[in-house]
Every structure is written in structure tokens, then in C-alpha cells.
Design an enzyme around this catalytic site. Sequence first.
Site, PDB file in Angstrom:
ATOM      1  N   LYS A 119       6.331  -3.744  -9.215  1.00 50.24           N
ATOM      2  CA  LYS A 119       6.630  -5.176  -9.035  1.00 50.24           C
ATOM      3  C   LYS A 119       6.067  -6.021 -10.174  1.00 50.24           C
ATOM      4  O   LYS A 119       6.674  -7.003 -10.568  1.00 50.24           O
ATOM      5  CB  LYS A 119       6.046  -5.686  -7.696  1.00 50.24           C
TER       6      LYS A 119
ATOM      7  N   HIS B  94      -1.612  -4.444  -9.848  1.00 51.22           N
ATOM      8  CA  HIS B  94      -0.436  -4.671 -10.688  1.00 51.22           C
ATOM      9  C   HIS B  94      -0.823  -4.507 -12.151  1.00 51.22           C
ATOM     10  O   HIS B  94      -1.719  -5.182 -12.641  1.00 51.22           O
ATOM     11  CB  HIS B  94       0.128  -6.087 -10.471  1.00 51.22           C
TER      12      HIS B  94
ATOM     13  N   LYS C 286      12.210   2.719 -12.637  1.00 51.57           N
ATOM     14  CA  LYS C 286      11.963   4.130 -13.007  1.00 51.57           C
ATOM     15  C   LYS C 286      13.203   5.014 -13.016  1.00 51.57           C
ATOM     16  O   LYS C 286      13.112   6.206 -12.705  1.00 51.57           O
ATOM     17  CB  LYS C 286      10.880   4.740 -12.109  1.00 51.57           C
TER      18      LYS C 286
ATOM     19  N   ASP D 119       3.659  -0.134  -4.928  1.00 51.59           N
ATOM     20  CA  ASP D 119       3.649   0.516  -6.245  1.00 51.59           C
ATOM     21  C   ASP D 119       5.057   0.772  -6.787  1.00 51.59           C
ATOM     22  O   ASP D 119       5.299   1.752  -7.483  1.00 51.59           O
ATOM     23  CB  ASP D 119       2.858   1.833  -6.195  1.00 51.59           C
TER      24      ASP D 119
HETATM   25  P1  IMP Z   1      -5.582  -1.604   3.115  1.00 48.02           P
HETATM   26  O1  IMP Z   1      -4.503  -2.560   2.746  1.00 48.02           O
HETATM   27  O2  IMP Z   1      -6.646  -1.457   2.084  1.00 48.02           O
HETATM   28  O3  IMP Z   1      -6.134  -1.876   4.484  1.00 48.02           O
HETATM   29  O4  IMP Z   1      -4.915  -0.145   3.226  1.00 48.02           O
HETATM   30  C1  IMP Z   1      -3.938   0.174   4.218  1.00 48.02           C
HETATM   31  C2  IMP Z   1      -2.849   1.076   3.640  1.00 48.02           C
HETATM   32  O5  IMP Z   1      -2.080   0.355   2.690  1.00 48.02           O
HETATM   33  C3  IMP Z   1      -3.379   2.310   2.903  1.00 48.02           C
HETATM   34  O6  IMP Z   1      -2.459   3.363   3.089  1.00 48.02           O
HETATM   35  C4  IMP Z   1      -3.372   1.871   1.448  1.00 48.02           C
HETATM   36  O7  IMP Z   1      -3.286   2.959   0.560  1.00 48.02           O
HETATM   37  C5  IMP Z   1      -2.083   1.048   1.437  1.00 48.02           C
HETATM   38  N1  IMP Z   1      -2.072   0.033   0.368  1.00 48.02           N
HETATM   39  C6  IMP Z   1      -2.780  -1.111   0.321  1.00 48.02           C
HETATM   40  N2  IMP Z   1      -2.486  -1.787  -0.803  1.00 48.02           N
HETATM   41  C7  IMP Z   1      -1.576  -1.069  -1.462  1.00 48.02           C
HETATM   42  C8  IMP Z   1      -0.841  -1.281  -2.681  1.00 48.02           C
HETATM   43  O8  IMP Z   1      -0.981  -2.291  -3.374  1.00 48.02           O
HETATM   44  N3  IMP Z   1       0.018  -0.301  -3.030  1.00 48.02           N
HETATM   45  C9  IMP Z   1       0.231   0.795  -2.259  1.00 48.02           C
HETATM   46  N4  IMP Z   1      -0.412   1.016  -1.120  1.00 48.02           N
HETATM   47  C10 IMP Z   1      -1.292   0.095  -0.713  1.00 48.02           C
END
Ligand code: IMP
Length: 477
Positions: free
Chosen positions: A21, A48, A380, A18
Amino acid sequence: MAKHEGFVDVLEGIVYGDEGKGDIVDEKLAHGEYDVSARKNGANNAGHNVVTEGGDKLILNAVPSGVKYRDIICYIGSGCVVDPVHLIEKEIPDIEKAGLSLDGRFKISAAATAITPIHRILDGENGKDIGTTGKGVGPAYVSRALRANGKILENLRFAEILANHNLAHKTLREQYDRLLKHQLIPPVADIDAKIARFMVAVQMLNHRGYLEKDSNWLTKEVKSGKNVLMEGAQAYGLDAVLGAAPFVTSSSCVEGGAFVGGDVPVRYHRKTIGVASLIPTRVGNGPFVGEFGGETSELYCAEKDEKGNTKHNKVFEAREYVMGQLLKSDDPFMFGIGLRMATENYGATTGRPRRVGRIDLKLLSAAALRSGLDELVLTKMDCLRYFESMGYVPVITGYELDGARLGHMPITADELYRVKTVEEKFALPEEIRGVQRFEDLPPNAKALVDRIQRETGTRVSTIGIGPGKQHKVRLAA
Ligand code: IMP
């Protein structure tokens, strides 16, 4: 590299995701230098935000950010895991509603593993403590690594599903029955309907010509002169191996993943661009050094209501709090809520409140070193004005563990939870709109950017001063 061949630039988030990007990919693609916008890892767990040329706001999850440019080809590499139902029922219709056609310019590697309904059910069960997005990502990567479970195939890649539709259908049902038998998942009443929807979605992706059966397709494009911007999902801090396991995602987020999951050889690499937000955030559970409000904030952001939905979401906070008051608060937890509200830091995919924290030079420098960054984008900077009442920008410059200064970045979640921070106060940066060279930055902005450059050993090439590609200040090399 022969003269007529193209190149691959990799863009990577270097905090916890976040970082903004999407906007940076947009800014880079707008200059006409690239032909292909590609993804190398992750899935529709990413979110995104993109503004189309017609002014529509689009949230992209799995499709690369370049989709808004009609002459750019979008490619999802074999290192991604892909949910066909999400694409067919949600993301592709949203893109088309925004007036963009994908026909002839969208490709998914047929070697990519499909996220199935079974993966989503499993993630809903065992992803809770990690705070995953619940999109089935972890279980899909598990299936890929496991390959098979006895005689039952685990890893259903698109190529396997296309090769034998009936077998794939039967395999999904067998996987479900096995998990149910071992009480690893609860019974799901409409499982057959879910499997049928999945099978239809795969057929539709194929019918529309989106499944690319040539694993060398992208390499051939680059060899024939096409330039690729390879967009990383998630970030260094969430890398499956280098991050604080188990609070990580399940794919490789660092730049080298581009030359595995992105389906191009490393021979074509030109440069790596890192993106860091000056308002660092994290969603989901796990250590976040420098978080405003520490453990209180982590628990508060994870809390669910009685229906299992995120309790402290954007609507809740807008109703309960007065942002301006919180930004004046001496209580870091309350200040953090104010900063989240002011910077609208809520998950694009899940609507969860993002935990917000201090700029962490220790993490930035570790990520820059490991990723071999060639340039750094800071997003930011305009948001640092919300530190006005505090009177300075707090910046973490080191970690201490058990009374000793740490030279390296700790690996385990336990150590990261226990570190004490060493902090410095930086003066609030001034307005930098219109500045074009590093030398012309006003003094406070220059001091901060300069320190980040020194600690990361990387040139800052672009600074974000507002949303959208029009609010990016490019600094001359
Ligand atoms: P998963 O990728 O859904 O298995 O989640 C694993 C961890 O990665 C969790 O803490 C999610 O909140 C974090 N996460 C997954 N995708 C994103 C993203 O695009 N941005 C920020 N955090 C992410």
C-alpha cells in the site's frame, strides 16, 4: 457537495496486509491531487516502506505515507491508537534523519487513545497465540472500549493526558498495580521509568504542536477544498469483526472506518481503492487458505529461538537455503520458502517471515464486494515469474467445506482451516512494462487481470511491476 469542497478517497488493503500500500499511496500522491495524507485505523503495528525523494529508504509505522512530500499534511485520526514513545524516540527521528521536517504539517487527533507502557506489557503476555506485533494495539483498543475500570480511568486519550498530567501519571500506576495484583502481568522492574518516559513523550508531541485538539479539523479542511487520501492499515482479512477472529487486528480495516476513525463525514467520500498483492502473504497466526506448505509453514513461520526472537528470519533463510533450488521444488512448503526469499517477504516492523500463498479469488471477491471497491490495484505482477519452474500460476477460484461448494466466505477460523480449495492454472503473465490500456495487455496477463476484474466486479486501474512508484503501470479507464 458544494463545488469548492474537497473529497476523501479511501485506500484499503484487501488481503492480509502488506499488499504494498505504501508504494501505491506514494504513486497516488505524486500526481498532486491530494493535500492531506491520513490514517484512520491501527497504529505502529503497520509497516510501510517508502523511498524518499532523496533516495533514503524509510520504514513508516504510524505516520501516513505522504510524509515524504513536503507540501502534504499528515493526519492521524481518532480511530488510531498512538504510541507517543515510539513516535518521539524512533519514527520521528528516523523521518528527520531522512531530511524531512514534520513541523507545521503533522497532526494527531487528541481524541486518539494513547498506547501506554501497560498496553505493551499486556500485549506481550496475551498476544502470543494470535501472533500480534506486540505493539500494545489490542490492549489499547480494549481500554478504549472499556472506558473505565471502577474508579480507575482506562481510556487515556491524549486530550485527557494533557488536561491533567498528574492524574494521568497516577492512573497509569494504578492500572499497573491492579493488573499485577490480579496476576495478569508479571512484575516489571522499571515500570516507573517506563511511565515517566511515556509522560515526557506526550508532552513533547504537544510541545511540537502535533496534537490536534479540534476533532473537526480535517472536516473543516475538506469543507474548504482540501482533498484527502485516507490510507487503511492492515486489511480486510484482518478486520476486527469480519476477519477470522481471534487471528485479526483490533480495528476496523474496511473502508467505512474512514468515516469514523478518519474524522470526516461520509458526505465527502469520492471513491475506494483496493490494493491486492498477486503474491498474497500473511504474518502472525491464523488460517490462510492457499498457503504454500499449509500448517507446516504456519508453525515454521511462528517458531521462536531460545531468546524468544523470530527463528526463521531473513538472515536464517539466506544462510540455510538456496533460493533458486527451492523455487524448483515440488514440495509446496519448500517452494513457499523460496518464494518468500525471492520476494523478500519479511515483516517491515517485526522482521518475521511472511507466510506466502496462492492468489485467492474467493477472498478478493468477498473483500471487493464488502468494500464497494471503485478500483483495484494489483501489486507484484513481476513476481509471478518465480512460478516459472511450476509452469503456471495457481489461482484459487472456490472453496469447498464438508464436500459442498461454498457460496459465501466462511466467518470462523475453524471453517477456514478446514476448507478445501478449487484451483485453476493460469499461464505465466508476460512483461507488461509500457502498456497503457487494458486492451493492450499481452494475452496471459490480460487473462489473469480480466478474471480478477470479473470475479471482483472491479476495474483494475494500476498494476505493480516492481518496487517504487516508477514501476506502476496505470491502465486508462
Ligand atoms: P496486532 O495488530 O499487533 O494486534 O496483531 C494482530 C494480527 O494482525 C497479527 O496476525 C499481526 O501479524 C497482524 N498485523 C498487524 N499489523 C499488520 C500489518 O501491518 N501487516 C500485516 N499484518 C499485520
